[in-house]
Design an enzyme around this catalytic site. Structure first.
Site, mmCIF file in Angstrom:
data_model
loop_
_atom_site.group_PDB
_atom_site.id
_atom_site.type_symbol
_atom_site.label_atom_id
_atom_site.label_comp_id
_atom_site.label_asym_id
_atom_site.label_seq_id
_atom_site.Cartn_x
_atom_site.Cartn_y
_atom_site.Cartn_z
ATOM 1 N N ASP A 49 0.857 -1.190 0.000
ATOM 2 C CA ASP A 49 0.000 0.000 0.000
ATOM 3 C C ASP A 49 0.891 1.238 0.000
ATOM 4 O OD1 ASP A 49 -2.078 2.054 0.669
ATOM 5 O OD2 ASP A 49 -3.305 0.296 1.113
ATOM 6 N N ASN A 75 3.588 2.252 -4.590
ATOM 7 C CA ASN A 75 2.484 2.711 -5.433
ATOM 8 C C ASN A 75 2.473 1.811 -6.666
ATOM 9 O OD1 ASN A 75 0.737 3.946 -7.223
ATOM 10 N ND2 ASN A 75 1.317 6.010 -6.556
ATOM 11 N N TYR A 184 -16.578 5.175 -12.147
ATOM 12 C CA TYR A 184 -16.083 4.140 -11.220
ATOM 13 C C TYR A 184 -16.717 2.785 -11.535
ATOM 14 C CZ TYR A 184 -15.926 1.779 -6.549
ATOM 15 O OH TYR A 184 -15.770 0.898 -5.497
ATOM 16 N N LYS A 250 -25.728 16.306 6.413
ATOM 17 C CA LYS A 250 -26.201 16.777 5.109
ATOM 18 C C LYS A 250 -26.814 15.637 4.310
ATOM 19 C CE LYS A 250 -23.025 20.606 4.714
ATOM 20 N NZ LYS A 250 -21.676 20.976 4.301
HETATM 21 P P1 NAD Z 1 -9.772 2.114 1.015
HETATM 22 O O1 NAD Z 1 -9.668 3.373 0.234
HETATM 23 O O2 NAD Z 1 -9.804 2.212 2.486
HETATM 24 O O3 NAD Z 1 -8.600 1.123 0.604
HETATM 25 C C1 NAD Z 1 -7.965 1.130 -0.643
HETATM 26 C C2 NAD Z 1 -6.468 1.109 -0.385
HETATM 27 O O4 NAD Z 1 -5.787 0.995 -1.631
HETATM 28 C C3 NAD Z 1 -5.965 2.393 0.273
HETATM 29 O O5 NAD Z 1 -5.248 2.106 1.461
HETATM 30 C C4 NAD Z 1 -5.065 3.010 -0.783
HETATM 31 O O6 NAD Z 1 -3.931 3.685 -0.229
HETATM 32 C C5 NAD Z 1 -4.650 1.791 -1.589
HETATM 33 N N1 NAD Z 1 -4.247 2.162 -2.947
HETATM 34 C C6 NAD Z 1 -4.975 2.852 -3.861
HETATM 35 N N2 NAD Z 1 -4.255 3.038 -4.973
HETATM 36 C C7 NAD Z 1 -3.049 2.458 -4.766
HETATM 37 C C8 NAD Z 1 -1.870 2.343 -5.546
HETATM 38 N N3 NAD Z 1 -1.793 2.884 -6.768
HETATM 39 N N4 NAD Z 1 -0.816 1.668 -5.033
HETATM 40 C C9 NAD Z 1 -0.884 1.138 -3.795
HETATM 41 N N5 NAD Z 1 -1.965 1.234 -2.996
HETATM 42 C C10 NAD Z 1 -3.037 1.894 -3.483
HETATM 43 O O7 NAD Z 1 -11.086 1.363 0.476
HETATM 44 P P2 NAD Z 1 -11.778 0.022 1.011
HETATM 45 O O8 NAD Z 1 -13.111 0.375 1.520
HETATM 46 O O9 NAD Z 1 -10.857 -0.742 1.853
HETATM 47 O O10 NAD Z 1 -12.027 -0.716 -0.382
HETATM 48 C C11 NAD Z 1 -11.194 -1.739 -0.888
HETATM 49 C C12 NAD Z 1 -11.752 -2.259 -2.208
HETATM 50 O O11 NAD Z 1 -13.105 -2.681 -2.040
HETATM 51 C C13 NAD Z 1 -11.772 -1.222 -3.326
HETATM 52 O O12 NAD Z 1 -11.414 -1.848 -4.530
HETATM 53 C C14 NAD Z 1 -13.210 -0.780 -3.389
HETATM 54 O O13 NAD Z 1 -13.565 -0.354 -4.692
HETATM 55 C C15 NAD Z 1 -13.947 -2.033 -2.970
HETATM 56 N N6 NAD Z 1 -15.249 -1.723 -2.367
HETATM 57 C C16 NAD Z 1 -15.383 -1.405 -1.049
HETATM 58 C C17 NAD Z 1 -16.650 -1.140 -0.526
HETATM 59 C C18 NAD Z 1 -16.881 -0.866 0.931
HETATM 60 O O14 NAD Z 1 -18.016 -0.977 1.363
HETATM 61 N N7 NAD Z 1 -15.899 -0.542 1.736
HETATM 62 C C19 NAD Z 1 -17.764 -1.155 -1.355
HETATM 63 C C20 NAD Z 1 -17.589 -1.449 -2.703
HETATM 64 C C21 NAD Z 1 -16.329 -1.740 -3.186
#
Ligand code: NAD
Length: 388
Positions: A49, A75, A184, A250
């Site tokens: 991450d 990254n 998205y 909101k």
């Molecule tokens: P989050 O934003 O907390 O976690 C995503 C992580 O990915 C972050 O820590 C970010 O730093 C890392 N990241 C992003 N781009 C990166 C890169 N280029 N290199 C390295 N790290 C990178 O989100 P989350 O809620 O933990 O979601 C995780 C996954 O689940 C995502 O793919 C999201 O689309 C999917 N998702 C989550 C939910 C939910 O309810 N939380 C709902 C639908 C989909």
């Protein structure tokens, strides 16, 4: 301490220790998954991450699991170490994404690149090195329900056939291109199709996860406290922030959208079953949500206000909510899914998984976390602003 014994899968077979490459391990879901793997299993994790703050408690030296987790500050957009880490692992889990609605219409390019282009090499390395892939998609790929196109007074709106979302039957219904909100969902849909095609044409072993509003501690950030003050997190953190500041919540466009909420700890149990039961999970797309926990966003605001008052001991605010338009809140190009109820047939059948936690309970534990973690800092920040 860890509770790690011999692990057996749903078919009674012993599960050997696996090396997992988890990309996006430092996020909300990643942090809970890493906790689960360290606390309750013998698997090891290569945690990738850009941020590691949410898993710092697992990385500090001297833990009984310290030899099973390594953090790589990478990254994935531009770091050649990714390929080597995937090559080293038994299983890849990709969570990395821009996944905050406020970004979809305001940063559509970053959103599309992050959810499609940046995920591509991960899929390709998995194919080349024959690694199993568990890829995180989203319930947003369903877009709007068929029922949303019925006249408001149509009795068919109550017929589940018009709103229940099924992995293998429901269409993906997005708005027009000018509604950039769908950037998205569309990018996630295309990466799902690509992964599916890699499975069909090149035998890639894959599982696709479609989370339906997973909720719990460590979700996003509180603006101005552990994230930028001008950024807009997802609804749980937005409402938590309002509640701690004593501001009205909101409600965008009347708060009429309906969502189902599942507790993160229930959902992580489903992910662990996917990890340990490849024969049952490979080739499948799974809805992971709680169909019994449905609320409109307005009801969510009311519930969170009640629960927060209980948890914090604060009085109920005189003006709990205010209405804003999506144009004011999100800007041009916003649009929304009307209703999201997951069909649970496939996950129940394949993984014998069902969500457990009722929405009141999950909100109570989440808001207790928000209050103990942030309320003091929010108070301090507010008094500083007043003083200035
Ligand atoms: P989050 O934003 O907390 O976690 C995503 C992580 O990915 C972050 O820590 C970010 O730093 C890392 N990241 C992003 N781009 C990166 C890169 N280029 N290199 C390295 N790290 C990178 O989100 P989350 O809620 O933990 O979601 C995780 C996954 O689940 C995502 O793919 C999201 O689309 C999917 N998702 C989550 C939910 C939910 O309810 N939380 C709902 C639908 C989909």
């Amino acid at each position: 301490t860890t509770r790690v014994g011999v692990r057996r899968n749903l078919d009674g077979e012993q599960v050997r220790p696996l090396k997992l490459c988890i990309i996006g391990a430092g996020g909300f879901i990643g942090s809970h998954l890493c906790e689960k793997l360290m606390w309750d299993t013998h698997h090891s994790v290569l945690a990738v991450d850009v941020y590691g703050d949410k898993i710092q408690h697992l990385l500090s030296p001297g833990k009984s699991w310290s030899d099973r987790i390594e953090f790589y500050k990478i990254n994935i957009k531009h770091d050649s170490r990714l390929e080597g880490l995937i090559k080293l692992s038994d299983l890849v889990i990709n969570l990395a994404a821009i996944c905050t609605p406020a970004d979809y219409n305001t940063r559509p390019l970053d959103t599309i690149y992050s959810n499609f282009i940046d995920a591509l090499p991960v899929v390709q390395y998995c194919r080349v090195y024959h690694k199993r892939l568990i890829h995180f998609s989203t319930c947003e790929v369903y877009g709007k329900t068929i029922g949303s196109f019925l006249p408001a007074d149509s009795p068919l709106k109550k017929d589940p056939a018009y709103y229940i979302l099924k992995e293998d039957e429901s269409p993906c219904i997005f708005g027009p291109i000018e509604k950039q909100r769908w950037s998205y969902a569309c990018a996630k849909q295309l990466i799902e199709r690509l992964i599916y095609a890699e499975g069909a044409e090149n035998d890639l072993e894959f599982t696709i996860v479609r989370p339906f509003n997973w909720i719990g501690p460590r979700m996003d950030f509180i603006p101005g406290i552990d994230g930028p003050s001008e950024s807009v997190p997802r609804v749980l953190a937005c409402f938590s922030n309002n509640l701690m500041r004593g501001e009205p919540l909101k409600l965008v466009d009347g708060g009429q959208s309906q969502r189902t909420f599942v507790y993160i700890k229930d959902a992580i149990e489903a992910v662990l079953r996917m990890i340990e039961n490849p024969a049952r999970a490979n080739g499948h797309t799974f809805n992971v949500g709680n169909p019994h926990n449905e609320l409109t966003v307005r009801e969510l605001a009311e519930l969170m206000t009640d629960v927060y008052c209980k948890v914090s001991g604060n009085p109920r605010p005189a003006v709990p909510t205010i209405d804003v338009t999506s144009m004011e809140f999100y800007g041009q190009g916003y649009d929304d899914s009307d209703k999201r109820i997951p069909d649970m047939t496939i996950i129940k059948k394949q993984l014998e998984w069902e969500p457990k936690t009722p929405v009141y309970d999950l909100m109570e534990s989440t808001l207790t976390y928000q209050h103990t973690t942030y309320a003091q800092a929010v108070k301090k920040a507010m008094s500083k602003t007043l003083a200035n």
